[in-house]
Design a protein around this motif. Structure first.
Motif, PDB file in Angstrom:
ATOM      1  N   LEU A  48       0.821  -1.200   0.000  1.00 43.93           N
ATOM      2  CA  LEU A  48       0.000   0.000   0.000  1.00 43.93           C
ATOM      3  C   LEU A  48       0.863   1.261   0.000  1.00 43.93           C
ATOM      4  N   GLU A  49       1.963   1.232   0.748  1.00 42.33           N
ATOM      5  CA  GLU A  49       2.880   2.369   0.728  1.00 42.33           C
ATOM      6  C   GLU A  49       3.421   2.606  -0.680  1.00 42.33           C
ATOM      7  N   TRP A  50       3.660   1.512  -1.407  1.00 41.32           N
ATOM      8  CA  TRP A  50       4.222   1.661  -2.742  1.00 41.32           C
ATOM      9  C   TRP A  50       3.214   2.193  -3.747  1.00 41.32           C
ATOM     10  N   THR A  51       1.914   2.105  -3.470  1.00 43.31           N
ATOM     11  CA  THR A  51       0.948   2.751  -4.363  1.00 43.31           C
ATOM     12  C   THR A  51       1.101   4.265  -4.316  1.00 43.31           C
ATOM     13  N   VAL A  52       1.603   4.791  -3.195  1.00 42.83           N
ATOM     14  CA  VAL A  52       1.917   6.214  -3.088  1.00 42.83           C
ATOM     15  C   VAL A  52       3.338   6.480  -3.578  1.00 42.83           C
ATOM     16  N   SER A  53       4.297   5.669  -3.123  1.00 49.19           N
ATOM     17  CA  SER A  53       5.711   5.933  -3.390  1.00 49.19           C
ATOM     18  C   SER A  53       6.097   5.704  -4.851  1.00 49.19           C
ATOM     19  N   ALA A  54       5.431   4.779  -5.553  1.00 53.60           N
ATOM     20  CA  ALA A  54       5.779   4.517  -6.952  1.00 53.60           C
ATOM     21  C   ALA A  54       5.595   5.767  -7.803  1.00 53.60           C
ATOM     22  N   TYR A  55       4.543   6.513  -7.529  1.00 57.41           N
ATOM     23  CA  TYR A  55       4.299   7.767  -8.246  1.00 57.41           C
ATOM     24  C   TYR A  55       5.390   8.787  -7.922  1.00 57.41           C
ATOM     25  N   THR A  56       5.680   8.951  -6.617  1.00 56.04           N
ATOM     26  CA  THR A  56       6.699   9.911  -6.188  1.00 56.04           C
ATOM     27  C   THR A  56       8.060   9.577  -6.777  1.00 56.04           C
ATOM     28  N   LEU A  57       8.388   8.287  -6.831  1.00 54.84           N
ATOM     29  CA  LEU A  57       9.706   7.851  -7.279  1.00 54.84           C
ATOM     30  C   LEU A  57       9.948   8.222  -8.735  1.00 54.84           C
ATOM     31  N   THR A  58       9.067   7.799  -9.626  1.00 57.75           N
ATOM     32  CA  THR A  58       9.292   8.089 -11.047  1.00 57.75           C
ATOM     33  C   THR A  58       9.123   9.580 -11.338  1.00 57.75           C
ATOM     34  N   TYR A  59       8.234  10.235 -10.613  1.00 60.12           N
ATOM     35  CA  TYR A  59       8.022  11.676 -10.804  1.00 60.12           C
ATOM     36  C   TYR A  59       9.301  12.451 -10.493  1.00 60.12           C
ATOM     37  N   ALA A  60       9.910  12.178  -9.335  1.00 62.69           N
ATOM     38  CA  ALA A  60      11.117  12.901  -8.931  1.00 62.69           C
ATOM     39  C   ALA A  60      12.290  12.583  -9.854  1.00 62.69           C
ATOM     40  N   VAL A  61      12.418  11.329 -10.247  1.00 66.60           N
ATOM     41  CA  VAL A  61      13.590  10.890 -11.013  1.00 66.60           C
ATOM     42  C   VAL A  61      13.574  11.432 -12.437  1.00 66.60           C
ATOM     43  N   LEU A  62      12.400  11.567 -13.034  1.00 70.60           N
ATOM     44  CA  LEU A  62      12.322  11.862 -14.463  1.00 70.60           C
ATOM     45  C   LEU A  62      12.018  13.322 -14.784  1.00 70.60           C
ATOM     46  N   LEU A  63      11.974  14.198 -13.779  1.00 71.34           N
ATOM     47  CA  LEU A  63      11.676  15.601 -14.050  1.00 71.34           C
ATOM     48  C   LEU A  63      12.741  16.250 -14.936  1.00 71.34           C
ATOM     49  N   MET A  64      13.993  16.056 -14.606  1.00 67.65           N
ATOM     50  CA  MET A  64      15.055  16.662 -15.416  1.00 67.65           C
ATOM     51  C   MET A  64      15.149  16.050 -16.813  1.00 67.65           C
ATOM     52  N   PRO A  65      15.130  14.718 -16.961  1.00 64.30           N
ATOM     53  CA  PRO A  65      15.100  14.158 -18.318  1.00 64.30           C
ATOM     54  C   PRO A  65      13.879  14.609 -19.116  1.00 64.30           C
ATOM     55  N   GLY A  66      12.722  14.750 -18.444  1.00 62.70           N
ATOM     56  CA  GLY A  66      11.524  15.206 -19.149  1.00 62.70           C
ATOM     57  C   GLY A  66      11.705  16.594 -19.730  1.00 62.70           C
ATOM     58  N   ALA A  67      12.311  17.489 -18.949  1.00 59.40           N
ATOM     59  CA  ALA A  67      12.567  18.840 -19.444  1.00 59.40           C
ATOM     60  C   ALA A  67      13.567  18.816 -20.602  1.00 59.40           C
ATOM     61  N   ALA A  68      14.616  18.000 -20.478  1.00 61.60           N
ATOM     62  CA  ALA A  68      15.633  17.930 -21.530  1.00 61.60           C
ATOM     63  C   ALA A  68      15.046  17.387 -22.833  1.00 61.60           C
ATOM     64  N   LEU A  69      14.191  16.390 -22.731  1.00 61.25           N
ATOM     65  CA  LEU A  69      13.567  15.835 -23.936  1.00 61.25           C
ATOM     66  C   LEU A  69      12.677  16.869 -24.613  1.00 61.25           C
ATOM     67  N   GLY A  70      11.969  17.670 -23.809  1.00 59.92           N
ATOM     68  CA  GLY A  70      11.145  18.725 -24.386  1.00 59.92           C
ATOM     69  C   GLY A  70      11.977  19.761 -25.121  1.00 59.92           C
ATOM     70  N   ASP A  71      13.101  20.154 -24.517  1.00 59.51           N
ATOM     71  CA  ASP A  71      13.983  21.119 -25.172  1.00 59.51           C
ATOM     72  C   ASP A  71      14.500  20.584 -26.506  1.00 59.51           C
ATOM     73  N   ARG A  72      14.792  19.294 -26.563  1.00 56.89           N
ATOM     74  CA  ARG A  72      15.415  18.708 -27.749  1.00 56.89           C
ATOM     75  C   ARG A  72      14.396  18.375 -28.839  1.00 56.89           C
ATOM     76  N   PHE A  73      13.280  17.752 -28.469  1.00 56.81           N
ATOM     77  CA  PHE A  73      12.349  17.224 -29.467  1.00 56.81           C
ATOM     78  C   PHE A  73      11.066  18.046 -29.614  1.00 56.81           C
ATOM     79  N   GLY A  74      10.942  19.114 -28.879  1.00 60.88           N
ATOM     80  CA  GLY A  74       9.756  19.962 -28.992  1.00 60.88           C
ATOM     81  C   GLY A  74       8.931  19.919 -27.722  1.00 60.88           C
ATOM     82  N   ARG A  75       8.706  21.083 -27.138  1.00 63.91           N
ATOM     83  CA  ARG A  75       8.019  21.130 -25.842  1.00 63.91           C
ATOM     84  C   ARG A  75       6.542  20.770 -25.966  1.00 63.91           C
ATOM     85  N   ARG A  76       5.894  21.303 -27.008  1.00 66.31           N
ATOM     86  CA  ARG A  76       4.481  20.964 -27.176  1.00 66.31           C
ATOM     87  C   ARG A  76       4.313  19.474 -27.438  1.00 66.31           C
TER      88      ARG A  76
END
Length: 473
Positions: A48-76
């Protein structure tokens, strides 16, 4: 501002606000539904804890790559892709046949949210004139504050009166309506000369994964547990390698020279410390209202509204104040007020503390949080060139999430060392020192913001040549 630009700014605010609402809501919406989820799908308390933590984990880890991908391949383009991933994962969570499927869907949800969040701020900044950004970020902060306030209430209400599945189905029509608006009402943009730094992206993603994975396991395994120590050590080493890589590469995923900017480094340090104190404290205060006050999760969520709901009222005002007086003073005052609220709670918390006596601390903390959010985001975006606003937004969001994860882990450890769940008095014995730790974290954030954001001294102006003594006189 002409009519076309005004419409573009309004649509950007609608899109960024809706995306922010969905992603912030899903950070908290599942907490009050956990008993019903367990009744339907089974699972251990750790599941049950992981139903909350799984979201937090991938969200925190992928914020910077998500921004970089938008800059490279188009933000929209990437924003729309993140929106579709988030919407599809929400449907998968609602249809999950077992607890494992729900955890997996929550992890994918977090990945979609990590792509949307930094790009939404970039789209909003690009579409809004500088003199209006404080107000725009204030409205955006109010919408996010509404999501934070509504999370436990929406989760509790839908679970109690409909079904827990609807906390996820709720995202599907919103996502499907939002996607065509993104395609029709926003312009495509790229960061000039952006290149995908694969090695740097891999190092920062795996490093953050190790750190965040470790801290979300602290409550279950302790700081000396094998998986916690392994995650902290491996994650720390990978982040050291990431810093060395960014120092040597010409165009890294996170240019370290951004941190030479006093405003950028100061707001990021303040954000990490503020989320450390705020998230850790709210995590415990919500339980205090239930375990000591005796209220149900929905009733506790209602009583937290003077804190969590304050951004809805104050954030637009904070944006206007930042436009008029500058974001620095508003951020510092907000952090000082939030530290004051936590200090009041730490001083007065007791087994028989009436709710009316808690209101000053809740209102002060919530008002301070609202004063911080909108100006801080605007300061980050204003501290870097337009071409680097995407990665700056991703770095800022990632550091805040990291601070929040550490806050829950550290304040939870302080609580466990000094108290526990055995009785109301034991809970109070634990929460009081934890709240002092949270107040100290937010106070340090205020100091960091005050020092780093102070105006630079004006350069000395040389005297005019005509006013100088002639040489040799």
């Amino acid at each position: 501002m002409d009519r076309h630009a005004a419409r573009r700014a309004v649509w950007a605010l609608v899109i960024a606000g809706a995306a922010g609402f969905m992603t912030a809501l899903d950070n908290l919406v599942v907490t009050t539904a956990l008993p019903s989820v367990r009744a339907d799908l089974g699972g251990t308390p750790e599941d049950l804890e992981w139903t909350v933590s799984a979201y937090t984990l991938t969200y925190a880890v992928l914020l910077m790559p998500g921004a970089a991908l938008g800059d490279r391949f188009g933000r929209r383009r990437l924003f729309g892709l993140g929106l579709l991933v988030f919407t599809g994962a929400s449907a998968a969570a609602a249809l999950a046949p077992g607890i494992g499927g729900l955890i997996a869907a929550r992890a994918v949800q977090g990945a979609g949210a990590a792509v949307m969040t930094p790009i939404a701020l970039t789209l909003l900044t690009a579409a809004t004139p500088p003199e209006r950004r404080g107000t725009a970020f204030g409205i955006w902060g109010a919408v996010n504050g509404l999501a934070v306030a509504a999370g436990p209430l929406v989760g509790g209400g839908l679970t109690e009166y409909v079904s827990w599945h609807w906390i996820f189905w709720l995202n599907v029509p919103v996502g499907l309506l939002l996607f065509p608006l993104v395609r029709l009402r926003t312009a495509e943009s790229y960061a000039p000369g952006a290149r995908l730094d694969l090695r740097g992206t891999l190092l920062v993603s795996t490093g953050l994964f190790g750190i965040v994975f470790a801290v979300v396991n602290v409550n279950a395994h302790g700081w000396t547990g094998g998986r916690v120590l392994t995650g902290l050590i491996a994650g720390g080493l990978l982040l050291v390698a990431f810093v060395r890589h960014c120092s040597a590469r010409e165009n890294p995923v996170l240019p370290l020279r951004l941190f030479r900017n006093r405003a950028f480094s100061g707001v990021n340090a303040a954000g990490l410390l503020m989320f450390f104190g705020m998230f850790g404290s709210i995590f415990l205060l919500g339980q205090f209202l239930q375990n000591v006050g005796g209220w149900t999760p929905t009733e506790a969520g209602l009583r937290m509204l003077p804190w969590t709901g304050m951004p809805l009222l104050v954030a637009p005002l904070a944006g206007r104040l930042a436009d008029r007086f500058g974001g620095r003073i508003v951020v510092v005052c907000g952090l000082a007020l939030q530290a004051t609220g936590l200090t009041l709670y730490a001083l007065t918390v007791s087994v028989d503390l009436p709710y009316a006596a808690q209101l000053p601390a809740l209102i002060a903390g919530g008002t301070g949080m609202a004063l911080y959010f909108a100006p801080a985001s605007a300061l980050v975006m204003a501290s870097v060139p337009a071409a680097e606003q995407g990665i700056a937004s991703g770095a800022h969001s990632a550091l805040r999430e990291l601070g929040g994860a550490f806050g829950v882990a550290v304040l939870g450890s302080v609580f466990a060392a000094r108290g526990g769940y055995g009785s109301p008095q034991r809970f109070v014995d634990g929460i009081a020192p934890a709240l002092w730790a949270g107040a100290a974290g937010v106070a340090l954030a205020a100091v960091a913001a005050a020092l780093a954001l102070r105006p630079a001294p004006a350069p000395a102006v040389p005297e005019p040549a005509a006013d100088r003594e002639p040489a040799g006189v």
